[in-house]
Scaffold this motif. Structure first.
Motif, PDB file in Angstrom:
ATOM      1  N   ARG A 102       0.830  -1.213   0.000  1.00 12.15           N
ATOM      2  CA  ARG A 102       0.000   0.000   0.000  1.00 12.15           C
ATOM      3  C   ARG A 102       0.860   1.258   0.000  1.00 12.15           C
ATOM      4  N   GLU A 106       0.796   4.204  -2.832  1.00 13.20           N
ATOM      5  CA  GLU A 106       0.623   5.616  -2.458  1.00 13.20           C
ATOM      6  C   GLU A 106       1.785   6.453  -2.984  1.00 13.20           C
ATOM      7  N   ARG A 107       2.992   5.960  -2.822  1.00  5.77           N
ATOM      8  CA  ARG A 107       4.172   6.686  -3.307  1.00  5.77           C
ATOM      9  C   ARG A 107       4.097   6.918  -4.819  1.00  5.77           C
ATOM     10  N   ARG A 109       1.473   6.943  -6.766  1.00  8.97           N
ATOM     11  CA  ARG A 109       0.408   7.890  -7.097  1.00  8.97           C
ATOM     12  C   ARG A 109       0.807   9.322  -6.771  1.00  8.97           C
ATOM     13  N   GLN A 110       1.466   9.506  -5.617  1.00  9.94           N
ATOM     14  CA  GLN A 110       1.901  10.860  -5.228  1.00  9.94           C
ATOM     15  C   GLN A 110       2.967  11.395  -6.180  1.00  9.94           C
ATOM     16  N   GLY A 115      -1.258  12.143  -6.580  1.00 12.18           N
ATOM     17  CA  GLY A 115      -2.126  11.459  -5.627  1.00 12.18           C
ATOM     18  C   GLY A 115      -3.402  10.902  -6.228  1.00 12.18           C
ATOM     19  N   ARG A 117      -6.061   8.639  -7.877  1.00 13.30           N
ATOM     20  CA  ARG A 117      -6.264   7.200  -7.963  1.00 13.30           C
ATOM     21  C   ARG A 117      -6.992   6.866  -9.249  1.00 13.30           C
TER      22      ARG A 117
END
Length: 144
Positions: A102, A106-107, A109-110, A115, A117
């Protein structure tokens, strides 16, 4: 200063990056399903142990003490794998694999999509919907 992108299909990103984000998201979704199955395994194993205890009690009531004693000693409360009950397996999975997976999702996507999704899916929706059709509206954070 960067300005937020209002179109979640992220036209500012190249197709290969978006495809990579999509594959990573799909992989995480698969891990989430595996985790759910692991929790199911945990619950089923726990239920089986409680049912086993009921069987032991019934065998004792029927005078089958030798079998009841053996079941209680050798199977009730037994580790399902070496040194582990199922809650420990779930905890280890969460701490060792799931949380790391996870965090990388997250990394990515950021770092790559601000960020956002489901960029891959947002592009797919834009591509596949019928513009102007009342049941194919873009919806929140997608441009018409």
């Amino acid at each position: 200063m960067t300005h937020p992108v209002t179109d979640r299909s992220r036209p500012d990103l190249d197709d290969t990056t978006v495809e990579g984000l999509g594959k990573l998201s799909e992989a995480l979704e698969t891990v989430e399903q595996a985790r759910g199955q692991l929790y199911g395994f945990h619950q089923h194993s726990g239920k089986a142990d409680l049912l086993l205890q009921d069987a032991v009690e019934l065998f004792r009531k029927a005078g089958q003490d030798a079998l009841a004693d053996d079941l209680e000693r050798d199977l009730v409360g037994r580790n399902v794998i070496a040194d582990r009950w199922t809650f420990q397996i779930v905890e280890d999975y969460d701490a060792t694999y799931w949380s790391t997976f996870r965090a990388f999702d997250e990394r990515a996507r950021q770092e790559l999509a601000g960020g956002d999704r489901h960029v891959f899916e947002a592009r797919m929706k834009q591509r596949e919907r019928t513009a102007g059709h009342p049941d194919h509206q873009a919806g929140p954070a997608l441009d018409d």
